[in-house]
Design an enzyme around this catalytic site. Structure first.
Site, PDB file in Angstrom:
ATOM      1  N   HIS A  28       1.068  10.938 -10.184  1.00  0.00           N
ATOM      2  CA  HIS A  28       2.058  10.372 -11.107  1.00  0.00           C
ATOM      3  C   HIS A  28       3.515  10.592 -10.663  1.00  0.00           C
ATOM      4  CE1 HIS A  28       1.605  14.314 -12.945  1.00  0.00           C
ATOM      5  NE2 HIS A  28       0.508  14.003 -13.565  1.00  0.00           N
ATOM      6  N   HIS A  82      -8.200  22.330 -20.012  1.00  0.00           N
ATOM      7  CA  HIS A  82      -7.081  21.380 -19.993  1.00  0.00           C
ATOM      8  C   HIS A  82      -7.663  19.970 -20.015  1.00  0.00           C
ATOM      9  CE1 HIS A  82      -3.446  19.376 -19.126  1.00  0.00           C
ATOM     10  NE2 HIS A  82      -3.370  19.542 -17.821  1.00  0.00           N
ATOM     11  N   GLU A  84      -6.209  17.013 -19.424  1.00  0.00           N
ATOM     12  CA  GLU A  84      -5.698  15.925 -18.576  1.00  0.00           C
ATOM     13  C   GLU A  84      -6.850  15.406 -17.705  1.00  0.00           C
ATOM     14  OE1 GLU A  84      -1.996  16.664 -16.482  1.00  0.00           O
ATOM     15  OE2 GLU A  84      -1.784  14.535 -16.030  1.00  0.00           O
ATOM     16  N   ASP A  86      -7.477  14.581 -14.743  1.00  0.00           N
ATOM     17  CA  ASP A  86      -7.918  15.117 -13.441  1.00  0.00           C
ATOM     18  C   ASP A  86      -8.909  16.268 -13.637  1.00  0.00           C
ATOM     19  OD1 ASP A  86      -5.601  16.296 -14.510  1.00  0.00           O
ATOM     20  OD2 ASP A  86      -4.946  17.098 -12.591  1.00  0.00           O
ATOM     21  N   HIS A 149      -0.158  22.870 -18.914  1.00  0.00           N
ATOM     22  CA  HIS A 149       0.787  21.819 -18.658  1.00  0.00           C
ATOM     23  C   HIS A 149       0.895  20.818 -19.807  1.00  0.00           C
ATOM     24  CE1 HIS A 149       0.866  17.732 -16.371  1.00  0.00           C
ATOM     25  NE2 HIS A 149       2.103  18.059 -16.624  1.00  0.00           N
ATOM     26  N   ASP A 168      -3.854  24.426 -14.712  1.00  0.00           N
ATOM     27  CA  ASP A 168      -2.791  23.942 -13.818  1.00  0.00           C
ATOM     28  C   ASP A 168      -1.871  25.066 -13.311  1.00  0.00           C
ATOM     29  OD1 ASP A 168      -3.485  21.284 -13.797  1.00  0.00           O
ATOM     30  OD2 ASP A 168      -2.004  20.665 -15.287  1.00  0.00           O
ATOM     31  N   TYR A 196       4.900  22.145  -6.186  1.00  0.00           N
ATOM     32  CA  TYR A 196       4.092  21.892  -7.394  1.00  0.00           C
ATOM     33  C   TYR A 196       4.858  22.383  -8.635  1.00  0.00           C
ATOM     34  CZ  TYR A 196      -0.096  22.420 -10.404  1.00  0.00           C
ATOM     35  OH  TYR A 196      -1.028  22.359 -11.408  1.00  0.00           O
ATOM     36  N   HIS A 229      -6.095  23.555  -9.272  1.00  0.00           N
ATOM     37  CA  HIS A 229      -5.718  22.824  -8.047  1.00  0.00           C
ATOM     38  C   HIS A 229      -5.427  23.829  -6.939  1.00  0.00           C
ATOM     39  CE1 HIS A 229      -5.157  19.017 -10.187  1.00  0.00           C
ATOM     40  NE2 HIS A 229      -4.389  19.632 -11.059  1.00  0.00           N
TER      41      HIS A 229
HETATM   42 FE1  FEO Z   1      -2.150  18.740 -16.064  1.00  0.00          FE
HETATM   43 FE2  FEO Z   1      -4.089  19.093 -13.246  1.00  0.00          FE
HETATM   44  O1  FEO Z   1      -3.557  18.370 -14.895  1.00  0.00           O
END
Ligand code: FEO
Length: 401
Positions: A28, A82, A84, A86, A149, A168, A196, A229
């Site tokens: 994004h 989380h 989101e 991903d 996040h 995250d 990041y 991640h």
């Molecule tokens: Fe806020 Fe890796 O998603």
């Protein structure tokens, strides 16, 4: 043939079962030059528990890695730290395939997952901040980390292993088959973790500071920090936590970012003169042409910066599109404690400098002085003014150090 996707052991009872996205280059708007990973973890407790899932196209990879350890149908619990996509994109399909006894998320996470998957009738058990979930011979303690996040975000701490699943937070976009910090180049880890932070976490810096206080007060002992991640931290946990404290504090240093767009090199000449003044005033300068660098690099450089000089010519009564792009991006990431100024050339109307100044004011950047505008090409006098602006900015930054 057996699947090539294997699980990677994190501790005796915890396995990494995530997916590697080698080719992603845009997250994004954030340029992810080294790809990314979507980390999921399997806790082989009495109640077998899957921590987070992966982005939808990577579901089979994750299920294959789980199958390397255990029949996925034996998973009892799924925890979504989380929502989101991903980390939740394949959650409904995984629930359908695994049929877990229960799925857990924070209160906001349960709500968000139902909104993200409105046609799925997901049954999610909401857990509270501080609540402990027994896995039989192991236990997970949940800690809300709102806005780190998303509003739903939470940590899960595996008490007996002293292992923090941090979603995250403390992550980075870095695809690698090496799963641990001690297997990778520390200089790359530092760069990618900072990039990041700047591109994802920066706007929530005040909350990061509160969270670090909360974690310190809880006296959580952590041998491993396992984010969603990038690599798992097992060697340099103090280092990454300390860097979060430093980045979140946004204390300015003797560093300036000069970011500009140019049409016929007039604004570039002004940028060079401003940079010379900043350097003569004692600041380190990062000189960034938006025709050549990505917005992600600019915000990386803004970490620890004390000054931001922005230049754009006027095109059709507006900023050049490159400059509008990066300013929109920077504004959303809310960098703080900057001194700033604007400059630019124009052909006949010259609105760009005023527009930059308005955006810098919205960003709460302290003005170092009136912006410098020049018609067509800067002459020696204009370049001297630009140099002087750089000196003034440097003095204002140094007064704050
Ligand atoms: Fe806020 Fe890796 O998603």
């Amino acid at each position: 043939m057996q699947s090539p996707y294997k699980a990677i052991k994190v501790t005796e009872d915890v396995w990494w079962v995530g997916a590697i996205d080698w080719n992603i280059r845009d997250f994004h708007g954030y340029q992810t030059k080294r790809g990314s990973t979507y980390n999921a973890y399997l806790v082989m407790a009495d109640k077998v528990t899957l921590i987070d899932t992966v982005k939808a196209p990577f579901r089979e990879e994750m299920l294959a890695r789980i199958a390397d350890v255990i029949d996925p149908g034996r998973i009892d619990y799924i925890v979504s730290n989380h929502s989101e996509m991903d980390h939740s994109g394949c959650l409904p399909e995984v629930i359908a395939a695994v049929k877990p006894e229960k799925v857990f998320a924070s209160q906001a996470g349960a709500k968000a997952l139902r909104e993200i998957f409105p046609s799925e009738s997901l049954e999610i058990a909401a857990v509270r901040d501080g609540e402990t979930l027994s896995l039989g011979n192991r236990s997970l303690v949940f800690m809300e980390t709102r806005m780190l996040h998303w509003p739903d975000s939470m940590f899960a701490y595996l008490k007996e292993e002293e292992l923090l699943f941090s979603q995250d937070a403390f992550g980075m976009h870095y695809a690698s088959l090496e799963r641990f910090d001690d297997q990778l180049d520390p200089a790359i880890l530092e760069y990618e973790a900072a990039t990041y932070y700047a591109n994802i976490i920066l706007p929530y810096s005040p909350l990061v500071l509160k969270l670090l206080e909360k974690v310190a007060a809880a006296k959580l002992s952590c041998k491993i920090v396992a984010p969603d991640h990038g690599p798992i931290w097992r060697r340099d946990i103090g280092g990454i936590v300390g860097r979060y404290g430093k980045w979140a504090s946004q204390k300015p240093t003797a560093k300036a970012v000069v970011v500009y767009a140019t049409m016929w090199h007039s604004t570039e000449k002004m940028a060079r003169a401003v940079s010379e003044g900043l350097a003569a005033g004692g600041l380190q300068v990062r000189f960034m042409s938006m025709g050549e660098v990505h917005r992600s690099e600019v915000v990386y450089e803004l970490l620890g910066a004390g000054a931001l000089a922005v230049g754009s010519p006027t095109l059709n009564n507006n900023l050049l599109p490159h400059m509008a792009d990066v300013l929109t991006y920077i504004k959303g990431l809310k960098p703080r404690n900057l001194v700033g100024a604007a400059f630019g050339s124009y052909g006949w109307s010259g609105e760009a400098v005023g527009q930059i100044e308005a955006i810098l004011a919205e960003m709460k950047v302290e003005s170092a002085g009136e912006g410098i505008r020049v018609k067509n090409v800067p002459d020696a006098g204009t370049l001297e003014k630009c140099y002087g602006l750089g000196i003034t900015m440097a003095e204002q930054v140094k007064a704050r150090l």
